[in-house]
Design a protein around this motif. Sequence first.
Motif, PDB file in Angstrom:
ATOM      1  N   ASP A  29      -8.796 -84.911 -44.618  1.00 28.61           N
ATOM      2  CA  ASP A  29     -10.187 -85.345 -44.503  1.00 28.61           C
ATOM      3  C   ASP A  29     -10.943 -84.358 -43.607  1.00 28.61           C
ATOM      4  O   ASP A  29     -10.336 -83.611 -42.837  1.00 28.61           O
ATOM      5  CB  ASP A  29     -10.250 -86.746 -43.883  1.00 28.61           C
ATOM      6  N   PRO A  30     -12.282 -84.359 -43.678  1.00 30.87           N
ATOM      7  CA  PRO A  30     -13.058 -83.507 -42.773  1.00 30.87           C
ATOM      8  C   PRO A  30     -12.669 -83.758 -41.317  1.00 30.87           C
ATOM      9  O   PRO A  30     -12.307 -84.873 -40.942  1.00 30.87           O
ATOM     10  CB  PRO A  30     -14.500 -83.951 -43.038  1.00 30.87           C
ATOM     11  N   GLY A  31     -12.746 -82.702 -40.521  1.00 29.92           N
ATOM     12  CA  GLY A  31     -12.442 -82.831 -39.101  1.00 29.92           C
ATOM     13  C   GLY A  31     -11.016 -82.487 -38.743  1.00 29.92           C
ATOM     14  O   GLY A  31     -10.670 -82.457 -37.557  1.00 29.92           O
ATOM     15  N   ILE A  32     -10.177 -82.215 -39.748  1.00 29.67           N
ATOM     16  CA  ILE A  32      -8.779 -81.880 -39.486  1.00 29.67           C
ATOM     17  C   ILE A  32      -8.495 -80.470 -39.982  1.00 29.67           C
ATOM     18  O   ILE A  32      -8.748 -80.147 -41.145  1.00 29.67           O
ATOM     19  CB  ILE A  32      -7.822 -82.867 -40.172  1.00 29.67           C
ATOM     20  N   THR A  33      -7.991 -79.610 -39.101  1.00 28.50           N
ATOM     21  CA  THR A  33      -7.544 -78.275 -39.488  1.00 28.50           C
ATOM     22  C   THR A  33      -6.079 -78.144 -39.080  1.00 28.50           C
ATOM     23  O   THR A  33      -5.462 -79.100 -38.599  1.00 28.50           O
ATOM     24  CB  THR A  33      -8.370 -77.182 -38.779  1.00 28.50           C
ATOM     25  N   ILE A  73      -2.047 -83.940 -30.822  1.00 29.49           N
ATOM     26  CA  ILE A  73      -1.544 -84.848 -31.862  1.00 29.49           C
ATOM     27  C   ILE A  73      -0.758 -84.031 -32.876  1.00 29.49           C
ATOM     28  O   ILE A  73      -1.345 -83.282 -33.673  1.00 29.49           O
ATOM     29  CB  ILE A  73      -2.700 -85.583 -32.581  1.00 29.49           C
ATOM     30  N   ASN A  74       0.558 -84.109 -32.829  1.00 27.37           N
ATOM     31  CA  ASN A  74       1.411 -83.330 -33.738  1.00 27.37           C
ATOM     32  C   ASN A  74       1.024 -81.849 -33.729  1.00 27.37           C
ATOM     33  O   ASN A  74       0.937 -81.202 -34.777  1.00 27.37           O
ATOM     34  CB  ASN A  74       1.329 -83.894 -35.163  1.00 27.37           C
ATOM     35  N   GLY A  75       0.779 -81.327 -32.520  1.00 25.04           N
ATOM     36  CA  GLY A  75       0.459 -79.913 -32.369  1.00 25.04           C
ATOM     37  C   GLY A  75      -1.007 -79.577 -32.537  1.00 25.04           C
ATOM     38  O   GLY A  75      -1.404 -78.420 -32.335  1.00 25.04           O
ATOM     39  N   LYS A  76      -1.827 -80.540 -32.885  1.00 25.03           N
ATOM     40  CA  LYS A  76      -3.260 -80.297 -33.066  1.00 25.03           C
ATOM     41  C   LYS A  76      -4.029 -80.721 -31.810  1.00 25.03           C
ATOM     42  O   LYS A  76      -3.822 -81.824 -31.308  1.00 25.03           O
ATOM     43  CB  LYS A  76      -3.801 -81.072 -34.273  1.00 25.03           C
ATOM     44  N   LYS A  77      -4.910 -79.865 -31.327  1.00 25.91           N
ATOM     45  CA  LYS A  77      -5.743 -80.189 -30.183  1.00 25.91           C
ATOM     46  C   LYS A  77      -6.906 -81.092 -30.617  1.00 25.91           C
ATOM     47  O   LYS A  77      -7.449 -80.921 -31.709  1.00 25.91           O
ATOM     48  CB  LYS A  77      -6.308 -78.908 -29.547  1.00 25.91           C
ATOM     49  N   VAL A  78      -7.255 -82.039 -29.782  1.00 17.94           N
ATOM     50  CA  VAL A  78      -8.372 -82.931 -30.076  1.00 17.94           C
ATOM     51  C   VAL A  78      -9.638 -82.395 -29.426  1.00 17.94           C
ATOM     52  O   VAL A  78      -9.654 -82.090 -28.228  1.00 17.94           O
ATOM     53  CB  VAL A  78      -8.095 -84.365 -29.578  1.00 17.94           C
ATOM     54  N   HIS A 103     -21.211 -81.645 -38.180  1.00 18.49           N
ATOM     55  CA  HIS A 103     -20.024 -81.355 -37.368  1.00 18.49           C
ATOM     56  C   HIS A 103     -18.724 -81.725 -38.072  1.00 18.49           C
ATOM     57  O   HIS A 103     -17.642 -81.345 -37.605  1.00 18.49           O
ATOM     58  CB  HIS A 103     -20.123 -82.073 -36.023  1.00 18.49           C
ATOM     59  N   LYS A 104     -18.850 -82.448 -39.188  1.00 22.01           N
ATOM     60  CA  LYS A 104     -17.680 -82.796 -40.018  1.00 22.01           C
ATOM     61  C   LYS A 104     -16.578 -83.461 -39.200  1.00 22.01           C
ATOM     62  O   LYS A 104     -15.401 -83.099 -39.293  1.00 22.01           O
ATOM     63  CB  LYS A 104     -17.117 -81.540 -40.695  1.00 22.01           C
ATOM     64  N   VAL A 105     -16.930 -84.452 -38.388  1.00 23.18           N
ATOM     65  CA  VAL A 105     -15.921 -85.105 -37.551  1.00 23.18           C
ATOM     66  C   VAL A 105     -14.986 -85.964 -38.398  1.00 23.18           C
ATOM     67  O   VAL A 105     -15.372 -86.477 -39.455  1.00 23.18           O
ATOM     68  CB  VAL A 105     -16.582 -85.968 -36.456  1.00 23.18           C
ATOM     69  N   PHE A 106     -13.777 -86.123 -37.920  1.00 24.87           N
ATOM     70  CA  PHE A 106     -12.796 -86.964 -38.597  1.00 24.87           C
ATOM     71  C   PHE A 106     -13.088 -88.439 -38.367  1.00 24.87           C
ATOM     72  O   PHE A 106     -13.015 -89.259 -39.276  1.00 24.87           O
ATOM     73  CB  PHE A 106     -11.390 -86.621 -38.090  1.00 24.87           C
ATOM     74  N   LEU A 337      -2.414 -87.204 -41.777  1.00 24.54           N
ATOM     75  CA  LEU A 337      -3.461 -88.067 -41.246  1.00 24.54           C
ATOM     76  C   LEU A 337      -4.666 -88.108 -42.174  1.00 24.54           C
ATOM     77  O   LEU A 337      -5.110 -87.088 -42.694  1.00 24.54           O
ATOM     78  CB  LEU A 337      -3.890 -87.536 -39.870  1.00 24.54           C
ATOM     79  N   SER A 338      -5.170 -89.323 -42.386  1.00 30.42           N
ATOM     80  CA  SER A 338      -6.407 -89.508 -43.148  1.00 30.42           C
ATOM     81  C   SER A 338      -7.167 -90.675 -42.525  1.00 30.42           C
ATOM     82  O   SER A 338      -6.613 -91.465 -41.757  1.00 30.42           O
ATOM     83  CB  SER A 338      -6.102 -89.810 -44.622  1.00 30.42           C
TER      84      SER A 338
END
Length: 384
Positions: A29-33, A73-78, A103-106, A337-338
């Motif tokens: 989903d948007p907001g996740i890279t 979160i699983n290696g992803k910075k918030v 801003h395409k937030v999750f 994650l979605s």
Amino acid sequence: MLIKSIKTSLASLCAGLAFAASGSVLAADPGITDTTITLGMSAPFSGPNGAYGKEMKEGALAYFAQLNANGGINGKKVELVTLDDGYETERTVANTRKLINEHKVFALMAFYGSSPTTEAMKVFSEAKVPLLGTISGAGSLRSPVNRYMFHLRASYADETEAIVNHLVGLGITNIAVFYQNDGFGKSGKDGVVAALAHHKLKPVAEGSVERNSLQVENAVAQIAKANPQAVIMVTLYKPTAEFIRQMRKAGQIPQFSTLSPIGADLLVGEMGAKDAHGVGISQVMPYPWNDTQPVAKEYHKAIQAFAKHSNYSYYGIEGFINAKLIAEAMKKAGRDLSREKLVNTLESTPFDLGGYKVSYSASNHNGSRFVDLTVLGRDGRVLR
């Protein structure tokens, strides 16, 4: 041989198309890279109520700084994108659209105010973007249940019930209500009326003030006529302070009680410890100065590391707990994650956030009914 080769090529092509299709379904989903998860927050950072938003933002950022230092979160910075709405409805709605579309937030968190959030709800619900943590206890935001909105704090009905039961238990029955003339104030006033009705009582007087206004004279005149034993105030810190000053000037010294949105430290800062002494405040978050509760100790450590101070507050710890809730929910939702997985996880998993517990279901998005009654001491400290 040629036919077999064509069949093999077609099979490979179909398999490739199927893989591509499944990949598009599983696309984030948007907001996740690969490295970040972006969240959004709209709150007042300026204007008469800007201190509320600043304290919440600091608490949330302190938590995320701690989280990111430990792998995220699983290696992803918030990352948290914060926009100032000045506690104005139109700006909150515009911010919500901007957070989602630009801003395409999750997901969203810690929106402030009953009326602003009510209007913003139309935007994030249509976009199917979850909002975790509403700085409002309004019943209109809680019923009917909105699939994409999850409440962290108790409702105003819970708070006013606790206050009224306490006052009546002390033999105080002549109770007036002073409220802000918007969704927040009216919801709190309705809670007072309902709680009094359980004791076969009614408010002896009512008075109101407009949002972002200090014009309390009419309310003082109406309420002072009734000579109440107590006044329950569903207002924010600046009009509350002005109302108390003018009531006392009019010779009225009832028991003043107010709800958690007041911000105890802000009321003391506005009035001074001497004049704020004795004001009762219902709280919906753990005592921020608690040295023994796990979440409070965690909050202390994070604030000291991030902000380099120890000016703890109820709004600060609420922002911290709000951030911890969304982080824990994202962790439990798993690696793929979605937004829908986040919603399903929240509805099916209880959360112990360090002694502050919340739980949701598909039919109930009210995470907690915790209410603590406190009073301001002579030195301005919150006493339990």
